[in-house]
Motif scaffolding. Sequence first.
Motif, mmCIF file in Angstrom:
data_model
loop_
_atom_site.group_PDB
_atom_site.id
_atom_site.type_symbol
_atom_site.label_atom_id
_atom_site.label_comp_id
_atom_site.label_asym_id
_atom_site.label_seq_id
_atom_site.Cartn_x
_atom_site.Cartn_y
_atom_site.Cartn_z
ATOM 1 N N HIS A 119 10.528 -3.552 -5.596
ATOM 2 C CA HIS A 119 9.731 -3.389 -7.647
ATOM 3 C C HIS A 119 11.390 -2.557 -8.297
ATOM 4 O O HIS A 119 11.035 -3.159 -9.542
ATOM 5 C CB HIS A 119 8.447 -2.316 -7.377
ATOM 6 N N CYS A 129 5.221 -0.788 0.329
ATOM 7 C CA CYS A 129 6.282 -0.325 -0.961
ATOM 8 C C CYS A 129 7.725 -1.100 0.070
ATOM 9 O O CYS A 129 7.874 0.741 0.892
ATOM 10 C CB CYS A 129 6.191 0.747 -1.850
ATOM 11 N N GLY A 166 5.527 0.698 -10.176
ATOM 12 C CA GLY A 166 5.829 0.986 -8.776
ATOM 13 C C GLY A 166 4.945 0.596 -7.790
ATOM 14 O O GLY A 166 3.807 0.186 -8.421
ATOM 15 N N PRO A 167 4.556 1.609 -6.678
ATOM 16 C CA PRO A 167 3.445 1.422 -5.545
ATOM 17 C C PRO A 167 2.819 2.394 -6.142
ATOM 18 O O PRO A 167 2.174 3.063 -7.420
ATOM 19 C CB PRO A 167 4.350 1.579 -4.525
ATOM 20 N N LYS A 211 5.146 -6.303 3.257
ATOM 21 C CA LYS A 211 3.831 -5.532 2.359
ATOM 22 C C LYS A 211 2.566 -5.200 4.302
ATOM 23 O O LYS A 211 2.953 -5.275 4.892
ATOM 24 C CB LYS A 211 3.214 -7.322 1.481
ATOM 25 N N CYS A 229 3.112 -5.008 -6.677
ATOM 26 C CA CYS A 229 4.477 -5.524 -7.192
ATOM 27 C C CYS A 229 4.154 -6.787 -6.779
ATOM 28 O O CYS A 229 4.770 -7.932 -7.911
ATOM 29 C CB CYS A 229 5.741 -5.309 -7.671
ATOM 30 N N SER A 264 7.213 -6.679 -2.000
ATOM 31 C CA SER A 264 7.672 -5.904 -1.011
ATOM 32 C C SER A 264 7.713 -7.351 -0.040
ATOM 33 O O SER A 264 6.684 -7.749 0.308
ATOM 34 C CB SER A 264 6.944 -4.677 -1.160
ATOM 35 N N CYS A 312 2.512 -1.152 -2.186
ATOM 36 C CA CYS A 312 2.834 -2.339 -3.234
ATOM 37 C C CYS A 312 2.189 -2.805 -4.068
ATOM 38 O O CYS A 312 1.072 -3.322 -3.731
ATOM 39 C CB CYS A 312 3.812 -3.042 -2.347
#
Length: 69
Positions: A55, A51, A12-13, A48, A42, A45, A40
């Motif tokens: 994810h 997040c 996750g974030p 951006k 990952c 998102s 974020c």
Amino acid sequence: MAEVSITVVDDGPYLVTGPVALTGPEAAGRPPGHRTVALCRCGRSADKPFCDGSHARPRATRPSRSAAP
Ligand code: FES
């Protein structure tokens, strides 16, 4: 002085908590006073650098080569 902490969430974030100032165009329109911001990490998102929960959605899967005719 209040502390800033960054928590790395598994899959996750980054959760940034504390008196941080968000600057830059992506921060415009964000209500002031948020004490926790999820950033974020990952890359999925649509919001951006924040997040948006993407994810947690399953990734699109590519068809297996062995499944091809
Ligand atoms: S970490 Fe949540 S959308 Fe990327």
